[in-house]
Scaffold this active site. Structure first.
Site, PDB file in Angstrom:
ATOM      1  N   ASN A  77      45.996  32.565  32.384  1.00  0.00           N
ATOM      2  CA  ASN A  77      44.823  33.161  33.146  1.00  0.00           C
ATOM      3  C   ASN A  77      44.176  34.383  32.312  1.00  0.00           C
ATOM      4  O   ASN A  77      44.846  35.446  31.772  1.00  0.00           O
ATOM      5  CB  ASN A  77      45.834  34.228  34.629  1.00  0.00           C
ATOM      6  CG  ASN A  77      44.606  34.984  35.148  1.00  0.00           C
ATOM      7  OD1 ASN A  77      43.452  34.974  34.769  1.00  0.00           O
ATOM      8  ND2 ASN A  77      44.910  35.629  36.185  1.00  0.00           N
ATOM      9  N   ARG A  79      43.210  29.484  35.220  1.00  0.00           N
ATOM     10  CA  ARG A  79      42.408  30.230  36.357  1.00  0.00           C
ATOM     11  C   ARG A  79      41.107  30.139  35.636  1.00  0.00           C
ATOM     12  O   ARG A  79      40.757  30.557  34.766  1.00  0.00           O
ATOM     13  CB  ARG A  79      43.021  31.329  36.554  1.00  0.00           C
ATOM     14  CG  ARG A  79      42.160  31.999  37.513  1.00  0.00           C
ATOM     15  CD  ARG A  79      42.618  33.487  37.481  1.00  0.00           C
ATOM     16  NE  ARG A  79      41.970  34.084  38.857  1.00  0.00           N
ATOM     17  CZ  ARG A  79      41.767  35.437  39.051  1.00  0.00           C
ATOM     18  NH1 ARG A  79      42.171  36.245  37.867  1.00  0.00           N
ATOM     19  NH2 ARG A  79      41.065  35.879  39.825  1.00  0.00           N
ATOM     20  N   HIS A 129      40.318  34.764  45.603  1.00  0.00           N
ATOM     21  CA  HIS A 129      41.698  34.755  45.729  1.00  0.00           C
ATOM     22  C   HIS A 129      42.011  33.374  46.565  1.00  0.00           C
ATOM     23  O   HIS A 129      42.864  33.117  47.293  1.00  0.00           O
ATOM     24  CB  HIS A 129      42.089  35.878  46.829  1.00  0.00           C
ATOM     25  CG  HIS A 129      41.944  37.200  46.398  1.00  0.00           C
ATOM     26  ND1 HIS A 129      41.453  38.358  46.980  1.00  0.00           N
ATOM     27  CD2 HIS A 129      42.024  37.673  44.962  1.00  0.00           C
ATOM     28  CE1 HIS A 129      41.597  39.399  46.190  1.00  0.00           C
ATOM     29  NE2 HIS A 129      41.922  38.866  45.097  1.00  0.00           N
ATOM     30  N   ARG A 133      36.355  49.281  44.690  1.00  0.00           N
ATOM     31  CA  ARG A 133      35.214  48.516  45.172  1.00  0.00           C
ATOM     32  C   ARG A 133      35.084  48.946  46.538  1.00  0.00           C
ATOM     33  O   ARG A 133      35.740  49.172  47.429  1.00  0.00           O
ATOM     34  CB  ARG A 133      35.388  46.907  45.281  1.00  0.00           C
ATOM     35  CG  ARG A 133      35.618  46.319  43.859  1.00  0.00           C
ATOM     36  CD  ARG A 133      35.514  44.758  44.113  1.00  0.00           C
ATOM     37  NE  ARG A 133      35.951  44.143  42.850  1.00  0.00           N
ATOM     38  CZ  ARG A 133      37.056  43.129  42.805  1.00  0.00           C
ATOM     39  NH1 ARG A 133      37.853  43.299  43.922  1.00  0.00           N
ATOM     40  NH2 ARG A 133      37.412  42.782  41.828  1.00  0.00           N
ATOM     41  N   GLY A 135      50.083  42.813  46.294  1.00  0.00           N
ATOM     42  CA  GLY A 135      50.898  44.282  46.205  1.00  0.00           C
ATOM     43  C   GLY A 135      50.957  45.119  47.507  1.00  0.00           C
ATOM     44  O   GLY A 135      52.103  45.511  47.581  1.00  0.00           O
ATOM     45  N   GLU A 143      50.250  32.823  42.764  1.00  0.00           N
ATOM     46  CA  GLU A 143      49.146  32.017  42.256  1.00  0.00           C
ATOM     47  C   GLU A 143      49.426  31.169  41.203  1.00  0.00           C
ATOM     48  O   GLU A 143      48.657  30.045  40.868  1.00  0.00           O
ATOM     49  CB  GLU A 143      47.986  33.258  42.017  1.00  0.00           C
ATOM     50  CG  GLU A 143      47.359  33.852  43.497  1.00  0.00           C
ATOM     51  CD  GLU A 143      46.654  35.031  43.035  1.00  0.00           C
ATOM     52  OE1 GLU A 143      47.380  36.163  42.786  1.00  0.00           O
ATOM     53  OE2 GLU A 143      45.337  34.994  43.132  1.00  0.00           O
TER      54      GLU A 143
END
Ligand code: ADP
Length: 397
Positions: free
Chosen positions: A7, A90, A179, A240, A329, A384
């Site tokens: 990644n 990824r 995601h 964000r 998380g 993932e």
């Protein structure tokens, strides 16, 4: 069969070496500060952590250091690079070009590069990671696994924005969602846990972390998701803003005398729970003992309220819901937020179990609805990297 999962970010590179015979992680680590002074590789293997402070002027040097660590007599786990059957990468954005993972060739790389305009912070780094690996391991198959691919099943009325159709066609402006590997993994795990065929389930997956997105998974397919053209859309996140009235952008530019890029940077990096609390983007900081009050609590409550609104919307979109999943998380660790989202959805058929929610065990699947609950509520650890490794195994065979 051993698979290396990569990644790559602009200045970092995370990796895991996974033994696919039992899907166990043999080694993992992180290169930080690539192309910045003070580069460091942290490598975990054989129950120990090793730290290497060597210059990494580019991703190729970083990959070389990772491979050296993997085969080294001191901290290695394999005898030679030849034991790595394939590498899974990824890649964040596939636009409408790929609807599932692909074996990398020159054409695929070109398309990933073209799609950098849609994910300028991610795709260029992902491509750099692939090219660096190809140089160091020219005969090893590489697979690209996209964050957006799982959402390619969304119907047009869900992915279209209320803008001119020609702008969607000409400029590819639409909802893509992110995601995807996480939503795919936890929805699959939920079906397995319940002993049901995923085709018979309506699942709402809440990936709540630093970045958060909620997805409606109907019969195993993503039919709607909260992130959009970019990961900025949806609920307020760590930094964000999530959804705002687009008119706020011009108004902020006028009031603060800022440029468009300054406002975009503000919306991406200074808003969300950091913005509301004016304290921290990290949920643990906001909820620590003695400080979970005032604007800290307001930020967390606004976050949970917005997640809950998506749960309601997606139950409506799917004409019902059988399972609500919490992951990542925050979703895997925080009982307060799970309770604020799902503790008060009796009208929907959720009989929430406060005790099970508080006494959940980390790292395994926990059921936090009562056995009698029509809608099951589950906490499921995401993985993932394992999705990337499984996809890589499937395509590299
Ligand atoms: P990323 O989007 O960076 O992958 P993660 O999924 O790792 O993010 O989630 C990071 C968030 O999870 C942070 O805000 C962190 O505070 C939160 N988190 C981690 N552990 C806990 C915990 N025990 N309780 C509450 N929040 C937690």
């Amino acid at each position: 069969m051993k698979i290396l999962v990569i990644n790559a970010g602009s200045s970092s590179l995370k990796y895991q070496l996974i033994d696919m015979t039992n899907e166990s992680v043999i080694a993992k680590g992180l290169c930080e500060r690539i192309a910045i002074s003070g580069s460091v590789l942290t490598h975990k293997a054989n129950g120990k952590e090793f730290v290497f402070k060597n210059d990494m002027p580019n991703h190729k040097v970083a990959i070389k250091m990772v491979l050296d660590a993997l085969v080294s007599p001191e901290c290695g786990v394999i005898k030679s690079m030849d034991e790595i059957a394939a590498v899974g990468h990824r890649v964040v954005h596939s636009a409408e070009d790929f609807t599932s993972s692909v074996l990398v060739n020159d054409e695929v790389l070109k398309i990933c590069e073209k799609n950098s305009e849609l994910a300028p912070l991610h795709n260029p780094a992902n491509v750099m990671g692939i090219k660096a690996c190809q140089e160091v391991m020219p005969n090893t198959p590489m697979v690209a696994v996209f964050d957006t691919a799982f959402h390619s099943t969304m119907p047009d009325y869900a992915y279209l924005y209320g803008i001119k159709y020609s702008d969607y066609k000409n400029y590819r402006i639409r909802r893509y969602g992110f995601h995807g590997t996480s939503h795919m993994f936890v929805s699959g795990e939920a079906a397995k846990y319940l002993g049901k065929d995923i085709k018979d389930l309506k699942i709402i997956t809440c990936h709540l972390g630093n970045g958060s997105s909620i997805t409606a998974v109907d019969g195993g397919k993503s039919v709607d998701t909260s992130m959009g053209f970019t990961p900025l859309e949806g609920v307020p996140m760590g930094t964000r803003s999530g959804n705002i009235d687009p008119a706020v952008i011009e108004y902020l530019m006028q009031k603060k005398g800022q440029t468009i890029s300054e406002v975009m940077n503000y919306l991406n990096k200074e808003c969300g729970v950091l913005g509301i609390s004016e304290n921290s983007s990290d949920f643990r900081d906001l909820m620590a003992e003695g400080v979970f009050n005032g604007k800290n609590k307001l930020a967390v409550d606004a976050f949970a309220y917005n997640v809950k609104k998506y749960v309601g919307a997606y139950a409506a979109a799917m004409n019902g819901v059988d399972v609500i999943v919490f992951t990542a998380g925050v979703g895997e660790n925080d009982p307060y937020i799970r309770g604020a989202v799902a503790g008060n959805l009796q009208y929907m058929g959720v009989d929430f179990d406060d005790e099970a929610n508080k006494n959940f065990k980390r790292g395994i699947i926990s059921e936090i609805s009562k056995p009698s609950s029509k809608v099951k509520v589950l906490v499921i650890p995401t993985n993932e990297e394992l999705v990337i490794a499984r996809e890589t195994k499937r395509l590299a065979k």
